[in-house]
Design a protein around this motif. Structure first.
Motif, PDB file in Angstrom:
ATOM      1  N   GLU A 122      -2.122   2.998   9.445  1.00 23.67           N
ATOM      2  CA  GLU A 122      -2.663   3.050   8.095  1.00 23.67           C
ATOM      3  C   GLU A 122      -2.873   1.643   7.543  1.00 23.67           C
ATOM      4  O   GLU A 122      -3.858   1.368   6.852  1.00 23.67           O
ATOM      5  CB  GLU A 122      -1.714   3.847   7.187  1.00 23.67           C
ATOM      6  CG  GLU A 122      -2.302   4.197   5.836  1.00 23.67           C
ATOM      7  CD  GLU A 122      -3.461   5.183   5.925  1.00 23.67           C
ATOM      8  OE1 GLU A 122      -4.301   5.187   4.992  1.00 23.67           O
ATOM      9  OE2 GLU A 122      -3.548   5.931   6.923  1.00 23.67           O
ATOM     10  N   HIS A 154       2.838   5.475  12.302  1.00 23.17           N
ATOM     11  CA  HIS A 154       1.778   5.984  11.442  1.00 23.17           C
ATOM     12  C   HIS A 154       1.468   4.980  10.335  1.00 23.17           C
ATOM     13  O   HIS A 154       0.299   4.735   9.989  1.00 23.17           O
ATOM     14  CB  HIS A 154       2.191   7.332  10.844  1.00 23.17           C
ATOM     15  CG  HIS A 154       1.043   8.235  10.581  1.00 23.17           C
ATOM     16  ND1 HIS A 154       1.106   9.617  10.640  1.00 23.17           N
ATOM     17  CD2 HIS A 154      -0.240   7.956  10.236  1.00 23.17           C
ATOM     18  CE1 HIS A 154      -0.071  10.142  10.345  1.00 23.17           C
ATOM     19  NE2 HIS A 154      -0.904   9.154  10.090  1.00 23.17           N
ATOM     20  N   ALA A 155       2.493   4.366   9.777  1.00 26.77           N
ATOM     21  CA  ALA A 155       2.297   3.376   8.722  1.00 26.77           C
ATOM     22  C   ALA A 155       1.554   2.148   9.249  1.00 26.77           C
ATOM     23  O   ALA A 155       0.747   1.532   8.527  1.00 26.77           O
ATOM     24  CB  ALA A 155       3.649   2.966   8.146  1.00 26.77           C
ATOM     25  N   LEU A 167      -6.053   0.275   9.016  1.00 29.62           N
ATOM     26  CA  LEU A 167      -7.234   0.895   8.430  1.00 29.62           C
ATOM     27  C   LEU A 167      -7.478   0.377   7.018  1.00 29.62           C
ATOM     28  O   LEU A 167      -8.590  -0.050   6.680  1.00 29.62           O
ATOM     29  CB  LEU A 167      -7.071   2.416   8.418  1.00 29.62           C
ATOM     30  CG  LEU A 167      -8.250   3.203   7.834  1.00 29.62           C
ATOM     31  CD1 LEU A 167      -9.498   2.988   8.668  1.00 29.62           C
ATOM     32  CD2 LEU A 167      -7.909   4.688   7.751  1.00 29.62           C
ATOM     33  N   GLN A 168      -6.450   0.392   6.191  1.00 33.34           N
ATOM     34  CA  GLN A 168      -6.621  -0.033   4.805  1.00 33.34           C
ATOM     35  C   GLN A 168      -6.847  -1.549   4.707  1.00 33.34           C
ATOM     36  O   GLN A 168      -7.489  -2.017   3.771  1.00 33.34           O
ATOM     37  CB  GLN A 168      -5.389   0.363   3.975  1.00 33.34           C
ATOM     38  CG  GLN A 168      -5.222   1.857   3.803  1.00 33.34           C
ATOM     39  CD  GLN A 168      -4.184   2.197   2.740  1.00 33.34           C
ATOM     40  OE1 GLN A 168      -3.940   1.419   1.816  1.00 33.34           O
ATOM     41  NE2 GLN A 168      -3.592   3.381   2.860  1.00 33.34           N
ATOM     42  N   TYR A 180       0.857  -1.180   0.000  1.00 31.18           N
ATOM     43  CA  TYR A 180       0.000   0.000   0.000  1.00 31.18           C
ATOM     44  C   TYR A 180       0.897   1.234   0.000  1.00 31.18           C
ATOM     45  O   TYR A 180       2.106   1.152   0.257  1.00 31.18           O
ATOM     46  CB  TYR A 180      -0.948   0.001   1.214  1.00 31.18           C
ATOM     47  CG  TYR A 180      -0.261   0.102   2.565  1.00 31.18           C
ATOM     48  CD1 TYR A 180      -0.187   1.326   3.235  1.00 31.18           C
ATOM     49  CD2 TYR A 180       0.291  -1.021   3.175  1.00 31.18           C
ATOM     50  CE1 TYR A 180       0.433   1.418   4.475  1.00 31.18           C
ATOM     51  CE2 TYR A 180       0.898  -0.940   4.403  1.00 31.18           C
ATOM     52  CZ  TYR A 180       0.973   0.287   5.065  1.00 31.18           C
ATOM     53  OH  TYR A 180       1.588   0.391   6.285  1.00 31.18           O
ATOM     54  N   TRP A 196       1.654   5.069   1.394  1.00 27.22           N
ATOM     55  CA  TRP A 196       1.403   6.075   2.433  1.00 27.22           C
ATOM     56  C   TRP A 196       2.712   6.826   2.673  1.00 27.22           C
ATOM     57  O   TRP A 196       3.808   6.265   2.564  1.00 27.22           O
ATOM     58  CB  TRP A 196       0.939   5.414   3.745  1.00 27.22           C
ATOM     59  CG  TRP A 196       0.674   6.454   4.807  1.00 27.22           C
ATOM     60  CD1 TRP A 196      -0.468   7.167   4.981  1.00 27.22           C
ATOM     61  CD2 TRP A 196       1.603   6.920   5.770  1.00 27.22           C
ATOM     62  NE1 TRP A 196      -0.324   8.060   6.007  1.00 27.22           N
ATOM     63  CE2 TRP A 196       0.955   7.932   6.516  1.00 27.22           C
ATOM     64  CE3 TRP A 196       2.922   6.605   6.077  1.00 27.22           C
ATOM     65  CZ2 TRP A 196       1.574   8.623   7.552  1.00 27.22           C
ATOM     66  CZ3 TRP A 196       3.543   7.291   7.101  1.00 27.22           C
ATOM     67  CH2 TRP A 196       2.867   8.283   7.836  1.00 27.22           C
ATOM     68  N   GLN A 241      -6.353  10.756  14.587  1.00 29.61           N
ATOM     69  CA  GLN A 241      -6.592  10.577  13.158  1.00 29.61           C
ATOM     70  C   GLN A 241      -7.346   9.303  12.770  1.00 29.61           C
ATOM     71  O   GLN A 241      -7.795   9.197  11.624  1.00 29.61           O
ATOM     72  CB  GLN A 241      -5.242  10.588  12.409  1.00 29.61           C
ATOM     73  CG  GLN A 241      -4.442  11.859  12.639  1.00 29.61           C
ATOM     74  CD  GLN A 241      -3.160  11.887  11.839  1.00 29.61           C
ATOM     75  OE1 GLN A 241      -3.100  11.349  10.733  1.00 29.61           O
ATOM     76  NE2 GLN A 241      -2.135  12.525  12.387  1.00 29.61           N
ATOM     77  N   TYR A 242      -7.478   8.324  13.674  1.00 26.98           N
ATOM     78  CA  TYR A 242      -8.038   7.051  13.239  1.00 26.98           C
ATOM     79  C   TYR A 242      -9.266   6.596  14.021  1.00 26.98           C
ATOM     80  O   TYR A 242      -9.957   5.679  13.581  1.00 26.98           O
ATOM     81  CB  TYR A 242      -6.965   5.957  13.308  1.00 26.98           C
ATOM     82  CG  TYR A 242      -5.912   6.125  12.232  1.00 26.98           C
ATOM     83  CD1 TYR A 242      -6.103   5.579  10.968  1.00 26.98           C
ATOM     84  CD2 TYR A 242      -4.768   6.863  12.484  1.00 26.98           C
ATOM     85  CE1 TYR A 242      -5.145   5.743   9.976  1.00 26.98           C
ATOM     86  CE2 TYR A 242      -3.807   7.038  11.505  1.00 26.98           C
ATOM     87  CZ  TYR A 242      -4.002   6.478  10.252  1.00 26.98           C
ATOM     88  OH  TYR A 242      -3.063   6.653   9.265  1.00 26.98           O
ATOM     89  N   TYR A 253     -12.404   6.805  11.937  1.00 21.56           N
ATOM     90  CA  TYR A 253     -12.320   6.274  10.562  1.00 21.56           C
ATOM     91  C   TYR A 253     -12.275   4.753  10.547  1.00 21.56           C
ATOM     92  O   TYR A 253     -11.445   4.140   9.898  1.00 21.56           O
ATOM     93  CB  TYR A 253     -11.076   6.833   9.858  1.00 21.56           C
ATOM     94  CG  TYR A 253     -11.151   8.311   9.617  1.00 21.56           C
ATOM     95  CD1 TYR A 253     -11.822   8.840   8.507  1.00 21.56           C
ATOM     96  CD2 TYR A 253     -10.576   9.198  10.525  1.00 21.56           C
ATOM     97  CE1 TYR A 253     -11.904  10.201   8.304  1.00 21.56           C
ATOM     98  CE2 TYR A 253     -10.644  10.566  10.321  1.00 21.56           C
ATOM     99  CZ  TYR A 253     -11.315  11.063   9.212  1.00 21.56           C
ATOM    100  OH  TYR A 253     -11.397  12.419   8.994  1.00 21.56           O
TER     101      TYR A 253
END
Length: 1139
Positions: free
Chosen positions: A791, A787-788, A794-795, A738, A740, A820-821, A824
């Motif tokens: 992500e 952070h990765a 989430l993804q 992915y 990011w 941030q998450y 989401y």
């Protein structure tokens, strides 16, 4: 006088007939009243009674029954009881009472015989399904009932003559036929009566149903049941008025339903039209015994329904189970089903295991065959040069007598001493073998001087008698001037050795075929012994682990006894339990009342919370109080896996003791339900053994394994360093990629120690540095990784329950997630943060404490204070004043770290010479000490050995380590240090110390200034003491591993060291509070006198009380410092974060 025989027609005569033997009938005088009787004359009767009364005193039972049956057959058509009375003058006969033995009766006494109601009667009773209550045990009993029975009386005058030759006996077949007709008649009468009753009952039933139908119509109801009250295990008829239903125009009407709110035994039946006026339709159903309610709807068999205006029809069932009882019944059924499935699964696994074992065995046999063949071929090739060199003798050097010999023969081997380098040797020895030395040295003999004849071979000849080895094709040897390990000069035929052919040897092909078979059998036996030893070891390991877990759980429950415990100690599903609570150690101390509030399954049980219960004083006179009775219900629910409770000062609340927000939770054993698994994701930058720097890596791996063993799901997200130890990663495969942060991130997946690990490999090169730490941009590297990782979750569509991050390196997860998450897709996720070391990254740790839902320190806790403050009493003082911690103490919890018992296991450790448990700890540690001394070049002596395994930093007390080394040497002990310093100055300092010690005390001191995992295992096993003099220690694993290997810890009282090591002289009560025994030596100060105080006592104990010291080693080995208990506490913390 009169003699009376009364006869009830339904009685069968067959049982009487079937009795054998003789019946004695005596006359009876003056006891019978003369009844009013009807007179009739029948020649047969008169002749029969005349003959019977006047001529017979003893009559065979066959004749008696035959005559009686003949009489009965003539009067059985009137359907009444017939009474025959005969008069006779017995004055010329022997007087006596004519009766049969039996119970007294109100009937007239006299010529009566007791008989059991015949089998034909019983058969008739069974056929008609009812018991004849009028049956009596004597033929003389009268029957009252349908009508008055007429009597017949025959006056019989004394007659002196009887018709000569008159035969009054019927054949047996005739008697049976008569009895059969009587039984058939009785059955027909009973059937007619039953049919009449059945018709009457049916008429009554119809009248009742018609009345219910009228009442239902009057109320406007279109449905009713008969009987009106439904009962379990009975039939019920359901009626529907089709005209009033939505099915009025449908040709077919069916009922579809189930019991107990549609949860038990569904059914579908077709309704039929009834005789009731008004289009009433019905069907018959059977109500099961477990039902408390019947739920149903009507439909046309397709899509048209009458469901009582969407409310469904229901009928309550009375007199059976209630809803709670049915729930328990379902649980019991589920329990039985689970047991059945478990047995079936166990049998399947056994069969599969047997199949695997057979397949493995087959493969092993083939492997052994191949290996035997290869080994034999190799040996054959190796033997060829020897065969080519072999001769039968060497002129003027050696020869053998007799010249023709075979394997197993004793021969004389002669040697000319003067022919070679042994000419001046005082002794001559032969060192020999066979088949090119296949079994090594197998022939050793001393030669003697040979007394040879004058014409014999020239030279100085010596000989030895030698037995030719079995299986020898060729004999190999050399000559020497002494025995093995004592020879100096050899004659080895110029380095070629001597080789003699065996003349009468086995043919080569046959020999090698037999050798291959022998080799195969040898390999098979070796494999069998190895597998048996492995199986025994595996079984013992599993048993020890199970016993350890059981002991740990029991000690954990007992360790809370000063606050709360239960009777019984282990809560069992399906059984009652009593909770005892000591408010004096809680926030409810001094409260006049204590109320119990509880439930099950983390407050989610189907029965809801238990009603509050006021607790009463315990019976034992202690300060504990207990619940009145059995926690509201008579037994713990069968589907309970956890019992939950809190305590309050009032029934409606007030002050609560809820264990600082965690609540009290105790496991329930033996239930049918298991706790739903949590999904925990660790985000970390260290992990043993693939990228371990310090204790953080051990915790991440060991905690994950322990939680996973408790049936929860665990994943780890980890950087894909270029320095990973890939040999510890199983099934590594590319998973996905992915984008990011301006770069592509490749994701790999593999298993490390059985744990699922996702490796993030950003293509920007941040983790291609050849190291874990030590780069100038470490903070940025790990911030990018955190952070990765979020992500990726989430993804990838992950929805974990818990995100667990560790120390400053993954601290950014906490605030990045919340900022941030959270909104989401990761809504249900909670963050738990663990501090492993406050020495590094304090600002990041403080920020993580702000955003985390719960935080832990990798430090242990004192159990008493655990329930007061929920943090370690020692480490709390050290960190509470820290500005990054103090604002968040309410979410701060201390949990004792553990060690991985599979990695640190002296019974299965390949790095130590002898495996051992607490049962043979003395022998095991003695062997390890000898191996350690030999490997490091220390003096092989029985001396106290102090081991030090540490990172050489100021935190670890390096000045105290130096002093302890010299102090140990002063006490004539040995010391071994393993470790390295990240600071070059400290490393060089210890290099100089090592040179000094190796020069002055080389036989008793050794410093290994590097990291060596195998050597660390050997030091733990070989050392008597392990020294850990840390200045501060959040937890510490060294002392825990030491105790696992039976080494006694000597520690400074700080942090986790204080909370896991209990001084043998000063901490008996503190150890007892945790259901432990003292296990080491400790000191307070951070100076030389403090170290001396503990170290001197330890070494003196070794010298002065060896037996006591050995028992201490056994004690520390049996204490469980694994992750068994910490894993349970982490789970409690996870659940608390989710509340």
């Amino acid at each position: 006088m009169e003699v009376c025989w009364q006869m009830q027609r339904p009685a069968s005569l067959r049982p009487v007939f079937q009795q054998k033997g003789r019946l004695k009938i005596s006359t009876c005088t003056g006891f019978l009243p003369r009844p009013k009787a009807y007179s009739f004359s029948t020649n047969l009767v008169l002749n029969w009674w005349s003959y019977f009364l006047c001529r017979v005193d003893i009559l065979t039972i066959d004749m008696f029954v035959s005559q009686l049956a003949s009489l009965e057959s003539q009067y059985n058509s009137n359907g009444f009881l017939q009474q025959i009375t005969a008069s006779a003058d017995f004055s010329r006969k022997k007087q006596g009472r004519m009766s049969a033995s039996g119970p007294k009766s109100s009937a007239p006494r006299g010529f009566g015989r007791r008989t059991t109601v015949g089998s034909s009667q019983k058969r008739t009773q069974k056929k008609n399904g009812e018991k004849d209550s009028n049956a009596t045990s004597t033929v003389t009993n009268e029957v009252s009932g349908v009508s008055k029975l007429p009597e017949a009386k025959v006056d019989v005058q004394k007659q002196g003559s009887v018709v000569s030759g008159e035969r009054n006996v019927l054949d047996r077949s005739e008697i049976e036929d008569i009895s059969e007709r009587l039984d058939k008649k009785k059955a027909e009468d009973d059937a007619l009566l039953e049919q009449k009753l059945k018709v009457e009952r049916e008429n009554l039933r119809r009248k009742e149903i018609e009345a219910l139908a009228e009442e239902s119509l009057a109320r406007g109801d279109r449905m009713f049941v008969y009987p009106a009250t439904a009962k379990p295990d009975e039939d019920i008829e359901v009626f529907l008025n089709k005209n009033l239903s939505t099915l009025s125009s449908e040709p077919d009407v069916l009922i579809m339903g189930a019991f107990n709110e549609w949860r038990w035994k569904s059914f579908t039946r077709r309704l039929e039209k009834t005789w009731i006026h008004g289009e009433w339709w019905s069907c018959l159903l059977h109500i099961p015994k477990e039902a408390y309610r019947m739920d149903f709807v009507f439909f046309n068999g397709q899509t048209v329904y009458d469901n009582n205006d969407s409310k469904d029809f229901c009928v309550d069932v009375k007199g059976g189970m209630d809803k709670v009882e049915f729930e328990n019944f379902l649980l019991e059924e589920k329990w039985r089903e689970q047991e059945k499935l478990a047995k079936e699964e166990a049998e399947r696994e056994r069969q599969e295991e047997e199949k695997r074992r057979i397949e493995t065995r087959k493969a092993a046999i083939e492997a052994d065959r191949a290996q035997a063949k290869a080994e034999t071929h190799k040996r054959r090739e190796m033997l060829q040069p020897a065969l080519q060199k072999a001769v039968v003798s060497a002129k003027n050097v050696w020869y053998i007598e007799p010249s023709n010999f075979k394997a197993g023969d004793k021969v004389k081997l002669y040697y000319n001493k003067s022919s070679g380098p042994l000419a001046f040797a005082k002794e001559i020895w032969i060192h020999g073998g066979f088949n090119n030395w296949v079994d090594g040295l197998s022939i050793v003999e001393k030669l003697v001087h040979a007394e040879l004849k004058a014409d014999s071979k020239s030279g100085e000849w010596w000989f030895a008698e030698v037995v030719v080895p079995v299986g020898a094709l060729v004999i190999d040897w050399v000559f020497a001037d002494g025995p093995p390990k004592g020879a100096v000069v050899y004659d080895n035929n110029s380095l070629q050795d001597f080789h003699a052919l065996v003349p009468l040897r086995t043919p080569e092909e046959l020999y090698w075929s037999e050798e291959e078979k022998l080799m195969f059998r040898k390999l098979q036996e070796e494999r069998r012994l190895k597998e048996e030893a492995m199986l025994v070891k595996m079984e013992k390991t599993a048993r020890l682990k199970a016993e350890t877990k059981e002991r740990t759980l029991k000690k954990f429950l007992l360790s809370q006894k000063d606050v709360v415990y239960t009777e019984p100690l282990e809560i069992q599903a399906g059984r009652p339990v009593t909770v005892l609570y000591n408010p004096s150690n809680t926030v409810l101390n001094g409260k006049p009342e204590v109320w119990f509030r509880g439930s099950f399954n983390r407050w989610t049980h189907r029965l809801g919370p238990l009603p509050p219960q006021k607790m009463e004083a315990a019976d034992d006179g202690s300060s504990h109080v207990k619940t009145s009775g059995k926690i509201s219900v008579s037994k713990v629910p069968l589907d309970a896996y956890m019992m939950d409770f809190v305590f309050s000062e009032k029934e409606d609340g007030g002050i609560f003791d809820n264990r600082n927000g965690l609540d009290y939770h105790l496991p329930v054993m033996g239930g049918i339900s298991k706790e739903p698994p949590l999904h925990i994701v660790h985000i970390a930058v260290e992990m043993a053994p693939i990228a371990k720097v310090g204790g953080l890596g051990d915790v991440v791996t060991s905690l994950s394994r322990a939680v996973q063993e408790l049936s929860h799901n665990v994943d780890i997200i980890f950087p894909k360093y270029d320095c990973l130890k890939h040999n510890f990663v199983k099934d590594l495969q590319f998973n996905r990629s992915y984008h990011w942060g301006g770069t592509e991130i490749k994701v790999w997946h593999g298993k490390v120690e059985g744990i699922s690990v996702y490796f993030l490999d950003p293509q920007n090169g941040l983790f291609q540095r050849g190291c874990v730490y030590g780069c100038a941009d470490d903070s940025g590297r790990f911030g990018f990784f955190c952070h990765a990782a979020l992500e990726f979750l989430l993804q990838g569509g992950f929805h974990p329950d818990i995100l667990h991050c560790h120390d400053w390196s993954s601290a950014p997860v906490s605030w990045l997630f919340k900022d941030q998450y959270t909104h989401y897709g990761l809504i249900k996720t909670r963050v738990v943060f663990t501090i492993h070391n406050l020495e590094f990254g304090a600002s990041a740790i403080g920020k993580a404490m702000t955003f985390a839902d719960k935080a832990t320190t990798a430090s242990p806790e004192n159990i008493i204070c655990y329930y007061k403050k929920m943090v370690s009493p020692t480490y709390a003082k050290e960190v509470a004043g820290n500005s990054v911690i103090s604002p968040h103490l309410y979410k701060f919890h201390g949990i004792i770290n553990g060690i991985d018992p599979d990695i640190w296991d002296p019974y299965n450790d390949n790095f130590i010479p002898v495996p051992y448990t607490s049962e043979n700890v003395v022998e095991g540690k003695r062997a390890a000490k000898e191996e350690l001394q030999n490997r490091l070049g220390l003096k092989n002596a029985d001396l106290p050995l102090v081991g030090i395994i540490t990172r050489l930093t100021h935190q670890k007390g390096i000045h105290l380590i130096k002093h302890a080394i010299w102090r140990t040497l002063e006490r004539n002990g040995q010391v071994v240090l393993l470790g390295s310093a990240p600071d070059p100055r400290i490393q060089n300092d210890f290099v100089n110390l090592a040179n000094q010690l190796h020069s002055s005390h080389g036989d008793r001191a050794r410093l290994v200034l590097t990291y060596d995992e195998p050597l660390s295992h050997l030091i733990y096993a070989g050392a008597d003491f392990i020294l850990v003099p840390s200045i501060f220690e959040p937890c510490g694993l060294t002392q825990l591993i030491a105790m696992r290997y039976g080494a006694v810890p000597v520690v400074r009282k700080t942090g986790g060291l204080y909370d896991t090591v209990f001084d043998v002289d000063h901490d008996k009560e503190r150890a007892q509070a945790q259901v432990l025994e003292p296990n080491g030596f400790s000191f307070d100060g951070a100076d030389a006198p403090g170290v001396d105080y503990a170290l001197n006592r330890a070494i003196s104990a070794w010298y002065d009380g060896r037996e006591w010291f050995n028992s201490l080693c056994k004690t520390v080995m049996e204490q469980d410092w694994s992750w068994n208990r910490p894993a349970l506490e982490y789970l409690e913390l996870y659940h608390s974060a989710r509340k």
